[in-house]
Design an enzyme around this catalytic site. Structure first.
Site, PDB file in Angstrom:
ATOM      1  N   GLU A  77       0.763  -1.231   0.029  1.00 20.98           N
ATOM      2  CA  GLU A  77       0.056   0.100  -0.037  1.00 20.98           C
ATOM      3  C   GLU A  77       0.942   1.273   0.170  1.00 20.98           C
ATOM      4  O   GLU A  77       1.978   1.167   0.540  1.00 20.98           O
ATOM      5  CB  GLU A  77      -1.024  -0.004   1.217  1.00 20.98           C
ATOM      6  CG  GLU A  77      -1.843  -1.150   1.386  1.00 20.98           C
ATOM      7  CD  GLU A  77      -2.884  -1.115   2.330  1.00 20.98           C
ATOM      8  OE1 GLU A  77      -4.096  -1.396   1.840  1.00 20.98           O
ATOM      9  OE2 GLU A  77      -2.695  -0.987   3.500  1.00 20.98           O
ATOM     10  N   CYS A 135       3.447   8.501   1.111  1.00 24.89           N
ATOM     11  CA  CYS A 135       4.059   7.549   2.149  1.00 24.89           C
ATOM     12  C   CYS A 135       4.072   6.161   1.359  1.00 24.89           C
ATOM     13  O   CYS A 135       3.381   5.654   0.981  1.00 24.89           O
ATOM     14  CB  CYS A 135       2.976   7.346   3.300  1.00 24.89           C
ATOM     15  SG  CYS A 135       3.366   6.163   4.469  1.00 24.89           S
ATOM     16  N   CYS A 189       7.068  -6.987   6.903  1.00 24.78           N
ATOM     17  CA  CYS A 189       7.924  -6.496   7.488  1.00 24.78           C
ATOM     18  C   CYS A 189       8.441  -7.651   8.585  1.00 24.78           C
ATOM     19  O   CYS A 189       7.634  -8.179   9.321  1.00 24.78           O
ATOM     20  CB  CYS A 189       7.606  -5.213   8.526  1.00 24.78           C
ATOM     21  SG  CYS A 189       8.935  -4.517   9.315  1.00 24.78           S
ATOM     22  N   CYS A 200       7.169  -5.186  15.323  1.00 24.74           N
ATOM     23  CA  CYS A 200       6.804  -4.358  16.537  1.00 24.74           C
ATOM     24  C   CYS A 200       5.313  -4.656  17.182  1.00 24.74           C
ATOM     25  O   CYS A 200       4.515  -4.773  16.055  1.00 24.74           O
ATOM     26  CB  CYS A 200       6.923  -2.862  15.974  1.00 24.74           C
ATOM     27  SG  CYS A 200       8.406  -2.246  15.389  1.00 24.74           S
ATOM     28  N   CYS A 228       1.939  -2.822  15.574  1.00 28.07           N
ATOM     29  CA  CYS A 228       1.987  -2.571  13.949  1.00 28.07           C
ATOM     30  C   CYS A 228       1.447  -3.575  13.281  1.00 28.07           C
ATOM     31  O   CYS A 228       1.684  -4.806  13.314  1.00 28.07           O
ATOM     32  CB  CYS A 228       3.482  -2.274  13.545  1.00 28.07           C
ATOM     33  SG  CYS A 228       3.278  -1.723  11.591  1.00 28.07           S
ATOM     34  N   CYS A 267      -1.143   5.470   9.985  1.00 30.47           N
ATOM     35  CA  CYS A 267       0.330   4.875  10.297  1.00 30.47           C
ATOM     36  C   CYS A 267      -0.213   3.515  11.097  1.00 30.47           C
ATOM     37  O   CYS A 267      -0.926   3.462  11.931  1.00 30.47           O
ATOM     38  CB  CYS A 267       0.931   5.870  11.386  1.00 30.47           C
ATOM     39  SG  CYS A 267       1.156   7.448  11.146  1.00 30.47           S
TER      40      CYS A 267
HETATM   41  N1  SAH Z   1       9.764   0.616   9.973  1.00 34.25           N
HETATM   42  C1  SAH Z   1       9.982   1.904   9.811  1.00 34.25           C
HETATM   43  C2  SAH Z   1       8.859   2.504   8.709  1.00 34.25           C
HETATM   44  C3  SAH Z   1       7.643   2.388   9.279  1.00 34.25           C
HETATM   45  S1  SAH Z   1       7.113   3.929   9.522  1.00 34.25           S
HETATM   46  C4  SAH Z   1      10.088   2.312  11.192  1.00 34.25           C
HETATM   47  O1  SAH Z   1       9.518   1.856  12.134  1.00 34.25           O
HETATM   48  O2  SAH Z   1       9.872   3.734  11.193  1.00 34.25           O
HETATM   49  C5  SAH Z   1       5.600   3.837  10.128  1.00 34.25           C
HETATM   50  C6  SAH Z   1       5.235   4.648  11.537  1.00 34.25           C
HETATM   51  O3  SAH Z   1       4.159   4.512  12.117  1.00 34.25           O
HETATM   52  C7  SAH Z   1       6.531   4.341  12.485  1.00 34.25           C
HETATM   53  O4  SAH Z   1       6.828   5.349  13.372  1.00 34.25           O
HETATM   54  C8  SAH Z   1       5.506   3.254  13.214  1.00 34.25           C
HETATM   55  O5  SAH Z   1       6.261   3.021  14.540  1.00 34.25           O
HETATM   56  C9  SAH Z   1       3.984   3.978  13.343  1.00 34.25           C
HETATM   57  N2  SAH Z   1       3.173   3.111  13.696  1.00 34.25           N
HETATM   58  C10 SAH Z   1       3.234   1.820  13.408  1.00 34.25           C
HETATM   59  N3  SAH Z   1       2.105   0.945  13.820  1.00 34.25           N
HETATM   60  C11 SAH Z   1       1.294   2.030  14.364  1.00 34.25           C
HETATM   61  C12 SAH Z   1      -0.059   2.188  14.871  1.00 34.25           C
HETATM   62  N4  SAH Z   1      -0.743   0.832  14.862  1.00 34.25           N
HETATM   63  N5  SAH Z   1      -0.485   3.162  15.268  1.00 34.25           N
HETATM   64  C13 SAH Z   1       0.308   4.384  15.119  1.00 34.25           C
HETATM   65  N6  SAH Z   1       1.384   4.404  14.519  1.00 34.25           N
HETATM   66  C14 SAH Z   1       2.003   3.173  14.227  1.00 34.25           C
END
Ligand code: SAH
Length: 373
Positions: free
Chosen positions: A90, A103, A110, A114, A117, A346
Site C-alpha cells: 500500500e 507515504c 516486515c 513491533c 504495528c 500509520c
Molecule cells: N519501519 C519503519 C517505517 C515504518 S514508519 C519505522 O519503524 O520507522 C510507520 C510509523 O508508524 C512508525 O513510526 C511506526 O512506529 C508507526 N506505527 C506503526 N504502527 C502504528 C499504529 N498502530 N498506530 C500508530 N502508529 C504506528
C-alpha cells in the site's frame, strides 16, 4: 529484460554505455520516464528513432499494478498495488495545504514485528526492488494527475506531479532493504527525475544502527526514528529490534547522523499507547535520553487494527505528555490521524503478504480476492 524503473541515473548511464549510447541519452530517457510519466518508448519524441526501437526490444518500463484506489473522507488516498506472487503493498497520499506527501512502502511485509504495528503482524515476504519503490511515486503522480485533469478539465499546472514530499513510512523497514531504498532515493532526488530536495524526503527507521550510519555516508536525507519508549526494558518489548541495537547506540547514531543531515534535527516518532508508554514520568525520561540529540517529537495516537491488544492514549494524556516535552524545549507535534476511516493511517497498512516467516497471527485487512471483485 531490464525494467528501466530499476535504474538510478548512474545505473541507466552504465547500461546505456553497454548499448553504445551516450550519457545524455540516459538523461533524456530518465526525464521522459519520471518527469513525463511516460512508459511508451515510441512516444519519446526527442530520442533518436533507432534508440527508441532498440529500447522497445530490449527494455521495459513496468510499475506495480494498481488493484484498488480508496479515497478517505479527509482527502487521504490509499492505493493497493499488486507486485505479483500474491504480494501487494500500500501507498498513501496525504494532501495538505501547500504540499502533498506520499507515504511509500519498502518491503512486502516486515520482519521486525513491533507490538503495535499491523504490517508486522502479517510477517515478511521480500524486499521491494528499486522499480517497485520508485514505481509507487511514478504511479501516484500519474494517478493524481489523471484525477486532477478529470475533475476540473484544466491543464494540470504541476504537470501532474503533485507529490512534493516523500516519507518512507509505509510497509517495511527501509534500512533493512538498504541498497534498493538508496537507489530509489537517488531517483527521487535526481533533477532529471523527481528533483525533490533532501529535506523533503524522509527515511523512517525502527533503529537499524548500521543502516543509519550508511545512510549518512551514502544519501543523507531527513531522518525519522521510531522511538516509542524511553528505556530499553520497555523498548525491547515494543520494538524487538532494540535487543540488537539498544537506545544508547541508537542515540549515538542519531547524533552522528546530524552532521550530514539536511535538517538540524532528528524526528522521533512515538506511538501513544494507553498505560504503556504515555506517563508523564516517561516523557521526563525521554527528555533525559535525548538530551544530546537535537530533535523534534511527533506523537502518533495509536491506530487500532483488527485484534490489536493495545489501546490509544486519551487526548488528555497525549496533551500532558506533549506538555512535558514542550516545557523541556523540545518541539513536539501530535500527528493528526489521517485516512483512518480507510485503514490508511500509520501502522494500518497491510496490503497482502505471502508470509515466509512462521508468524501465526494473520492481520491482513485486505485480500487480493476481495479487491478484484
Ligand atoms: N519501519 C519503519 C517505517 C515504518 S514508519 C519505522 O519503524 O520507522 C510507520 C510509523 O508508524 C512508525 O513510526 C511506526 O512506529 C508507526 N506505527 C506503526 N504502527 C502504528 C499504529 N498502530 N498506530 C500508530 N502508529 C504506528
Amino acid at each position: 529484460m531490464p525494467n528501466l524503473l530499476d535504474f538510478d541515473l548512474d545505473g541507466l548511464t552504465g547500461w546505456f554505455a553497454e548499448l553504445g549510447e551516450k550519457p545524455f541519452r540516459a538523461r533524456q530517457v530518465m526525464r521522459w520516464i519520471h518527469r513525463e510519466g511516460c512508459d511508451d518508448f515510441a512516444a519519446m519524441t526527442d530520442v533518436a528513432k533507432t534508440l527508441r526501437a532498440k529500447l522497445a526490444e530490449q527494455a521495459e518500463i513496468r510499475a506495480p499494478v494498481p488493484l484498488k484506489d480508496t479515497l478517505s473522507a479527509d482527502g487521504t488516498r490509499k492505493w493497493l498495488f499488486d507486485l505479483g506472487g500474491a504480494n501487494a503493498i500500500e501507498s498513501v497520499f496525504i494532501p495538505e495545504a501547500g504540499r502533498g506527501t506520499l507515504c511509500v512502502s519498502s518491503q512486502a511485509g516486515c520482519a521486525l514485528d513491533c507490538a503495535f504495528c499491523s504490517t508486522g503482524k502479517q510477517g515478511f515476504n521480500r524486499n521491494l526492488s528499486v522499480g517497485e519503490i520508485v514505481g509507487q511515486l511514478w504511479l501516484a503522480n500519474k494517478l493524481l494527475g489523471a484525477a486532477a485533469g478529470k475533475a476540473d478539465g484544466e491543464e494540470d499546472k504541476d504537470n501532474g506531479r503533485v507529490v512534493s514530499n516523500v516519507v518512507m513510512m509505509g510497509m517495511g523497514e527501509p534500512l533493512a532493504n538498504f541498497d534498493n531504498v538508496v537507489a530509489a532515493l537517488r531517483v527521487m532526488l535526481d533533477d532529471h527525475a523527481y528533483g525533490l530536495s533532501r529535506r523533503r524526503v524522509t527515511v523512517s527507521t525502527a533503529g537499524v544502527v548500521p543502516g543509519i550510519d550508511r545512510l549518512r555516508e551514502e544519501c543523507p536525507v531527513a531522518l525519522a526514528v521510531s522511538l516509542h519508549a524511553p528505556d530499553d526494558e520497555l523498548r525491547d518489548r515494543l520494538v524487538p529490534l532494540n535487543r540488537k541495537y539498544p537506545l544508547r547506540d541508537l542515540m549515538a547514531a542519531c547524533r552522528r547522523y546530524l552532521d550530514r543531515a539536511p535538517r538540524d534535527f532528528v524526528t522521533f516518532e512515538y506511538v501513544m499507547l494507553d498505560g504503556v508508554n504515555d506517563a508523564p514520568a516517561q516523557a521526563r525520561a525521554l527528555v533525559a535520553l535525548t538530551r544530546e540529540v537535537p530533535c523534534k517529537f511527533n506523537l502518533i495516537p495509536f491506530n487500532p487494527f483488527p485484534r490489536a491488544p493495545l489501546r490509544r492514549s486519551s487526548p488528555e494524556r497525549v496533551r500532558r505528555f506533549a506538555g512535558v516535552l514542550l516545557e523541556a524545549g523540545i518541539v513536539t507535534t501530535t500527528r493528526k490521524t489521517r485516512g483512518d476511516d480507510v485503514a490508511a493511517a500509520c501502522g494500518q497498512l497491510a496490503g497482502q503478504v505471502k508470509d515466509k516467516t512462521r508468524r501465526t497471527c494473520a492481520g491482513a485487512t485486505e485480500t487480493l480476492e476481495g479487491t478484484r471483485s
